[in-house]
Design an enzyme around this catalytic site. Sequence first.
Site, PDB file in Angstrom:
ATOM      1  N   TYR A 187      29.263  24.592  33.697  1.00  0.00           N
ATOM      2  CA  TYR A 187      30.571  24.268  32.895  1.00  0.00           C
ATOM      3  C   TYR A 187      31.567  25.495  32.981  1.00  0.00           C
ATOM      4  CZ  TYR A 187      27.908  20.462  30.663  1.00  0.00           C
ATOM      5  OH  TYR A 187      27.061  19.295  30.660  1.00  0.00           O
TER       6      TYR A 187
ATOM      7  N   ARG B  94      19.911  15.429  19.984  1.00  0.00           N
ATOM      8  CA  ARG B  94      21.109  14.794  19.553  1.00  0.00           C
ATOM      9  C   ARG B  94      20.774  14.125  18.183  1.00  0.00           C
ATOM     10  NH1 ARG B  94      25.736  15.166  23.168  1.00  0.00           N
ATOM     11  NH2 ARG B  94      25.335  17.186  23.981  1.00  0.00           N
TER      12      ARG B  94
ATOM     13  N   ARG C 110      26.890  10.938  16.936  1.00  0.00           N
ATOM     14  CA  ARG C 110      27.635   9.839  16.685  1.00  0.00           C
ATOM     15  C   ARG C 110      27.029   8.487  16.251  1.00  0.00           C
ATOM     16  NH1 ARG C 110      30.666  11.527  21.929  1.00  0.00           N
ATOM     17  NH2 ARG C 110      28.592  12.153  22.231  1.00  0.00           N
TER      18      ARG C 110
ATOM     19  N   ARG D  21      32.477  14.342  10.605  1.00  0.00           N
ATOM     20  CA  ARG D  21      33.127  14.567  11.573  1.00  0.00           C
ATOM     21  C   ARG D  21      34.683  14.355  11.264  1.00  0.00           C
ATOM     22  NH1 ARG D  21      33.867  13.649  18.102  1.00  0.00           N
ATOM     23  NH2 ARG D  21      35.442  12.422  17.140  1.00  0.00           N
TER      24      ARG D  21
HETATM   25  O1  CP3 Z   1      21.616  17.081  17.082  1.00  0.00           O
HETATM   26  C1  CP3 Z   1      21.382  18.122  17.986  1.00  0.00           C
HETATM   27  O2  CP3 Z   1      20.754  17.831  19.208  1.00  0.00           O
HETATM   28  C2  CP3 Z   1      22.025  19.375  17.987  1.00  0.00           C
HETATM   29  C3  CP3 Z   1      23.293  19.747  18.265  1.00  0.00           C
HETATM   30  C4  CP3 Z   1      23.685  19.694  19.819  1.00  0.00           C
HETATM   31  C5  CP3 Z   1      24.957  19.405  20.250  1.00  0.00           C
HETATM   32  N1  CP3 Z   1      24.966  19.547  21.568  1.00  0.00           N
HETATM   33  C6  CP3 Z   1      25.884  18.702  19.547  1.00  0.00           C
HETATM   34  C7  CP3 Z   1      26.970  17.838  20.162  1.00  0.00           C
HETATM   35  C8  CP3 Z   1      22.892  20.202  21.006  1.00  0.00           C
HETATM   36  C9  CP3 Z   1      21.538  20.874  20.822  1.00  0.00           C
HETATM   37  C10 CP3 Z   1      23.574  20.130  22.086  1.00  0.00           C
HETATM   38  C11 CP3 Z   1      23.481  20.532  23.328  1.00  0.00           C
HETATM   39  C12 CP3 Z   1      24.262  20.427  24.555  1.00  0.00           C
HETATM   40  N2  CP3 Z   1      25.641  20.454  24.681  1.00  0.00           N
HETATM   41  C13 CP3 Z   1      23.784  20.265  25.830  1.00  0.00           C
HETATM   42  C14 CP3 Z   1      22.341  20.268  26.341  1.00  0.00           C
HETATM   43  C15 CP3 Z   1      21.650  19.104  26.055  1.00  0.00           C
HETATM   44  C16 CP3 Z   1      21.998  17.767  26.665  1.00  0.00           C
HETATM   45  O3  CP3 Z   1      22.605  16.782  26.373  1.00  0.00           O
HETATM   46  O4  CP3 Z   1      21.653  17.940  27.959  1.00  0.00           O
HETATM   47  C17 CP3 Z   1      25.057  20.016  26.608  1.00  0.00           C
HETATM   48  C18 CP3 Z   1      25.153  19.809  28.170  1.00  0.00           C
HETATM   49  C19 CP3 Z   1      26.070  20.182  25.785  1.00  0.00           C
HETATM   50  C20 CP3 Z   1      27.483  20.148  26.225  1.00  0.00           C
HETATM   51  C21 CP3 Z   1      28.344  19.050  25.721  1.00  0.00           C
HETATM   52  N3  CP3 Z   1      28.764  19.101  24.200  1.00  0.00           N
HETATM   53  C22 CP3 Z   1      29.036  17.978  26.127  1.00  0.00           C
HETATM   54  C23 CP3 Z   1      28.710  17.707  27.736  1.00  0.00           C
HETATM   55  C24 CP3 Z   1      29.577  17.169  25.021  1.00  0.00           C
HETATM   56  C25 CP3 Z   1      30.248  15.902  25.442  1.00  0.00           C
HETATM   57  C26 CP3 Z   1      29.226  14.719  25.768  1.00  0.00           C
HETATM   58  C27 CP3 Z   1      28.798  13.906  24.424  1.00  0.00           C
HETATM   59  O5  CP3 Z   1      27.823  13.739  24.319  1.00  0.00           O
HETATM   60  O6  CP3 Z   1      30.202  13.721  23.960  1.00  0.00           O
HETATM   61  C28 CP3 Z   1      29.283  17.687  23.956  1.00  0.00           C
HETATM   62  C29 CP3 Z   1      29.697  17.287  22.616  1.00  0.00           C
HETATM   63  C30 CP3 Z   1      28.614  17.283  21.566  1.00  0.00           C
HETATM   64  N4  CP3 Z   1      27.637  18.073  21.359  1.00  0.00           N
HETATM   65  C31 CP3 Z   1      28.501  16.348  20.511  1.00  0.00           C
HETATM   66  C32 CP3 Z   1      27.637  16.577  19.595  1.00  0.00           C
HETATM   67  C33 CP3 Z   1      27.036  15.820  18.357  1.00  0.00           C
HETATM   68  C34 CP3 Z   1      29.457  15.005  20.379  1.00  0.00           C
HETATM   69  C35 CP3 Z   1      30.794  15.607  19.975  1.00  0.00           C
HETATM   70  C36 CP3 Z   1      31.424  14.391  19.077  1.00  0.00           C
HETATM   71  O7  CP3 Z   1      30.982  14.422  17.807  1.00  0.00           O
HETATM   72  O8  CP3 Z   1      32.421  13.902  19.446  1.00  0.00           O
END
Ligand code: CP3
Length: 341
Positions: free
Chosen positions: A150, A23, A27, A36
Site C-alpha cells: 500500500y 471484520r 458495514r 461511523r
Molecule cells: O473488525 C475487524 O476486523 C477489526 C478492524 C479491521 C479493519 N481493517 C477495519 C476496517 C482490521 C483488522 C482491518 C485490517 C485491514 N485493513 C487489512 C487486512 C485484512 C484484510 O482484509 O485483508 C487490510 C488490507 C486493510 C486496509 C483497508 N482498510 C482497506 C483495503 C480498506 C478498504 C476496503 C474496505 O473493506 O472498505 C479498509 C477500510 C476498512 N478497515 C473498513 C473497516 C471496517 C471499512 C471502512 C468503512 O467503514 O468505510
Amino acid sequence: MTKTILRALAGETLPVPPIWMMRQAGRYLPEYRAMRAKAGDFLSLCYTPDLAAEVTLQPIRRYGFDAAILFADILLLPQALGADLWFVTGEGPRLSTITTAAELAALKPKDAIHETLAPVYETVRILAQELPKDTTLIGFAGAPWTVATYMIAGRGTPDQGPAHALKAADRTTFAALIDLLTEATIDYLSAQVEAGAEVVKLFDSWAGSLKGADFDDFALKPAKRIIEGLKARHPGLPVIAFPREAGERYVGFAKVTGADCVAIDNSVSAEWAAANVQRDGCVQGNLDPSLLVTGGDKLIAETRRVREAFANGPHIFNLGHGITPEADPENVARMIAAIRG
Ligand code: CP3
C-alpha cells in the site's frame, strides 16, 4: 477457567471451537454504520477511543463471539510513520507513495509512531476494562509486505505490481522499507499488549503474490523477526499469523515463524489444511465469507464441514477473509448456531 481462544492457541482440542470473524465490526451491521456516521469518517472512528471501543463491542453484544478484535486499520502504522493517508468512500485507501530512497528517508523514525497511535492504545485500555470476562482481546497489525504494497502503490492493487517493481528495480530501498516496518510493527504490537491486548494477529493479506525465495525473505523472515521480538518482550504471548493465499507455503509456516496459530484463507480446503497445517498446532479459518451473503442450506452445510474437518485438533472457527458489507447479519447468527448447536 481459561478463555477458550487462549486454550485453543495453547494447543487444546475443544469440543466446540471458539468463534470470531475477520471484520466482525463493520458495514454489514446497521449499528456500525450508525456509529461511523456519527464519527464522520472511518479514520475519525479509528482515532476516537470511545467510539472505536464501542464498535469493537457491537458484534460481541450481538453475537457473543469468543474474541473481540481491536477496531483500527493496518494503514494507521504508515500514517504514524509520516505517510499521508485518506479513504475514498466506495474505493478504499489512498496514501502518499514511497518509491525512492529519498522518500523512504523522509519518513519518521520508528520511535515517533506512538505519538499518532496513542488513541489506539487508549481504545485497547478501554476494551480491556469493558469486555465480558470470557472474551479474548486481539490486537493486530499488517505484516510488512502487505503494508509496503500500500505504501509503494499509494492504494490497493490487484497484483501488487508497484511493490514487485520496486523490489526488482531497487532491492536495497525495498528491503530497507520492509526492515523499518518490521521494527515499527514490533513496537506497535508491543504497545498494544502493554495496553491490554491478550493475543496479536499479523495480517499478510497479499502474501500469496510472493513466490519462491521472495516468500522466504519478505513473508516468512519478517514474521519470524516480529514474533521473536514480541515473545522476547512478552513471554508466552500468543500470535496468530495470516499469510493469506500462501497455498503450499502454509505448510510449516507456524514452525518457521514461531506463530501459535496460522489463519487459513478459503482458497485451500479445510480438509487439506487439517492434514498439512493443523498437525503443527492451532489453525483458524476458513469458511468462505460469500456464504454469509448467500446463506441458506449451503451456509449451514459448509459451516459444519469446516468444523468437522478441523475437529481433531486445535481450531478457532473463523472466515477465510473478512465478512463483506453485503452479508446478512441473520446469516452470522445462523452460522454461530450451527457451531454451538
Ligand atoms: O473488525 C475487524 O476486523 C477489526 C478492524 C479491521 C479493519 N481493517 C477495519 C476496517 C482490521 C483488522 C482491518 C485490517 C485491514 N485493513 C487489512 C487486512 C485484512 C484484510 O482484509 O485483508 C487490510 C488490507 C486493510 C486496509 C483497508 N482498510 C482497506 C483495503 C480498506 C478498504 C476496503 C474496505 O473493506 O472498505 C479498509 C477500510 C476498512 N478497515 C473498513 C473497516 C471496517 C471499512 C471502512 C468503512 O467503514 O468505510
